[in-house]
Motif scaffolding. Structure first.
Motif, mmCIF file in Angstrom:
data_model
loop_
_atom_site.group_PDB
_atom_site.id
_atom_site.type_symbol
_atom_site.label_atom_id
_atom_site.label_comp_id
_atom_site.label_asym_id
_atom_site.label_seq_id
_atom_site.Cartn_x
_atom_site.Cartn_y
_atom_site.Cartn_z
ATOM 1 N N ALA A 11 -3.857 11.560 7.828
ATOM 2 C CA ALA A 11 -4.783 11.330 9.134
ATOM 3 C C ALA A 11 -5.809 10.154 8.800
ATOM 4 N N GLY A 12 -6.335 8.608 9.807
ATOM 5 C CA GLY A 12 -7.348 8.343 9.577
ATOM 6 C C GLY A 12 -6.880 6.689 8.251
ATOM 7 N N ARG A 13 -6.051 7.549 7.851
ATOM 8 C CA ARG A 13 -5.666 5.960 6.915
ATOM 9 C C ARG A 13 -4.234 5.278 7.605
ATOM 10 N N ALA A 14 -4.706 4.318 7.204
ATOM 11 C CA ALA A 14 -3.477 2.994 7.252
ATOM 12 C C ALA A 14 -1.834 3.673 7.056
ATOM 13 N N PRO A 69 -0.774 -3.758 15.894
ATOM 14 C CA PRO A 69 -1.505 -2.907 15.200
ATOM 15 C C PRO A 69 -2.178 -1.549 15.535
ATOM 16 N N ASP A 70 -1.404 -1.069 16.621
ATOM 17 C CA ASP A 70 -1.834 0.440 16.520
ATOM 18 C C ASP A 70 -1.719 0.705 15.987
ATOM 19 N N CYS A 71 -0.544 0.567 15.054
ATOM 20 C CA CYS A 71 -0.276 1.723 14.089
ATOM 21 C C CYS A 71 -1.127 2.717 12.973
ATOM 22 N N SER A 72 -2.323 2.046 12.448
ATOM 23 C CA SER A 72 -2.948 1.623 11.909
ATOM 24 C C SER A 72 -4.419 2.122 12.687
ATOM 25 N N ALA A 91 3.246 12.961 10.337
ATOM 26 C CA ALA A 91 2.372 12.749 9.427
ATOM 27 C C ALA A 91 1.454 14.099 8.778
ATOM 28 N N ARG A 92 1.455 14.180 7.347
ATOM 29 C CA ARG A 92 0.250 15.102 6.748
ATOM 30 C C ARG A 92 -1.317 14.692 7.581
ATOM 31 N N GLU A 127 -1.191 3.361 2.848
ATOM 32 C CA GLU A 127 -1.677 3.584 2.045
ATOM 33 C C GLU A 127 -1.089 5.174 1.610
ATOM 34 N N VAL A 128 -0.242 5.322 3.094
ATOM 35 C CA VAL A 128 1.658 6.694 2.612
ATOM 36 C C VAL A 128 1.968 6.311 1.457
ATOM 37 N N GLY A 129 2.754 6.898 1.178
ATOM 38 C CA GLY A 129 3.371 7.077 -0.493
ATOM 39 C C GLY A 129 4.980 6.572 0.025
ATOM 40 N N GLU A 130 5.093 6.942 0.923
ATOM 41 C CA GLU A 130 6.699 6.452 1.419
ATOM 42 C C GLU A 130 6.440 4.976 2.351
ATOM 43 N N PRO A 131 7.714 4.163 2.068
ATOM 44 C CA PRO A 131 7.198 2.837 3.036
ATOM 45 C C PRO A 131 7.534 3.320 4.224
#
Length: 357
Positions: free
Chosen positions: A299-302, A325-328, A294-295, A305-309
């Motif tokens: 960090a701190g984003r859901a 639920p722990d992913c985000s 993770a860049r 919201e990442v540019g890739e699936p």
């Protein structure tokens, strides 16, 4: 009746094959023969041109056959003495030309033996150097369909070919791996001595791709005993044997027959889903899965919201599915399993693969 490679490998000591550029022995011998004939014809031409400077004990002038005879017995150091140079010119030619040719001819005759000795010494030096340098490598036990596919995937993901070692009881399979640039050990991977020859105690990953489930269990047991810290990935044909492999020390077990059966069933009932799964299995083109860190800006984003699936998040050595639920939110140090679309590869006219992009 053909002999079983495993039975033969069980009684023979393990043999290391390193990648090398093969050269045809027949071609090498043919080149030496041609060079020897050229030397012989050169001596014949010189002797026949100065045939009046030679004396034959049988009497009479020197014929072309006599020149061939003299050249043959002279450069092979036989020297019967029935034909001898008598003039100063003939003797000078023997000193400055025929003698060096004789030396070259002898070198050609023993050249094959010298080359074999030099090649053997060089190969022993390469093997000793390889053993001293091999560390944190990947050992692939079995170079059948599963083993070759695993190695192809490793190479496509950026693993260097010199970081992979193949172990197989079939010398032809190991030779094929060596020709592809992969070092190999000829031997039964269930044996302790063979795995030590492949430097299993120093390996970081072990891939068990044996053709039989019982063989896979024995290989895993031996590998785990030699290297308690290495990660072991193993394949089995029947799911009922998967638990045995895990008990033997395998970290991950892939059931090849059931995986193929599921893919066939999905392709039949839901063909488009089957196409996607088949595309994912074929690494390096079309749809693909990748694992990356993770860049800092993620960090701190859901994960949405990442540019890739994002299909999963690896955290604290646990794999969390995308709907967990722990992913985000994403945390520093997380690793993301993402889906990517790569250029599709199509076969070219010469059999290589080319990109559609």
């Amino acid at each position: 009746m053909k002999s079983d490679p495993r039975a033969v490998a069980a009684v023979r000591p393990p043999r290391l094959l390193l990648p090398s550029v093969s050269r045809s022995p027949l071609r090498a011998v043919a080149q030496r023969v041609v060079f020897a004939v050229v030397l012989l014809l050169a001596v014949v031409a010189v002797v026949y041109a100065d045939r009046d400077g030679y004396r034959d004990t049988a009497g009479g002038p020197l014929s072309l056959l006599d020149a061939f005879y003299y050249a043959t017995v002279t450069i092979t150091t036989t020297g019967y003495g029935d034909i001898t140079p008598v003039t100063a010119t003939a003797r000078l030619v023997n000193i400055v030309f025929v003698t060096p040719v004789r030396v070259l001819f002898i070198i050609v005759l023993v050249g094959t033996t010298l080359e074999v000795l030099a090649q053997r010494t060089r190969e022993e030096w390469r093997q000793a150097r390889w053993r001293n340098r091999v560390r944190d490598h990947i050992v692939v036990a079995g170079y059948g369909t599963k083993g070759r596919s695993a190695i192809e995937t490793l190479l496509r993901t950026g693993v260097a070919s010199d970081a992979i070692v193949v172990v197989d009881p079939d010398p032809k399979a190991v030779e094929e791996a060596a020709n592809a640039g992969i070092a190999g050990i000829v031997g039964d991977a269930t044996r302790n001595v063979v795995q030590r020859r492949a430097a299993v105690p120093l390996a970081k990953e072990i891939v068990v791709a044996a053709s039989r489930d019982d063989t896979a269990v024995l290989i895993t047991l031996t590998a785990r005993e030699l290297n308690p810290s290495a990660r072991i990935q193993a394949a089995v044909r029947e799911s009922e044997n998967a638990s045995l492999l895990r008990q033997s020390g395998a970290d991950r077990v892939v059931t090849s027959s059931e995986a193929a059966g599921r893919l066939l069933g999905v392709s039949t009932s839901r063909p488009h889903v089957g196409d996607v799964l088949a595309d994912l299995v074929e690494h390096g083109s079309g749809l693909d899965l990748a694992e990356r860190a993770a860049r800092p800006d993620e960090a701190g984003r859901a994960i949405g919201e990442v540019g890739e699936p994002v299909l999963a998040v690896v955290r604290d050595d646990r794999t969390l599915a995308f709907d967990d639920p722990d992913c985000s939110p994403i945390r520093p140090g997380d690793r993301l399993i993402v889906a990517r679309s790569l250029p599709r590869l199509r076969p070219s006219g010469d059999g290589r693969e080319e990109s559609d992009s």
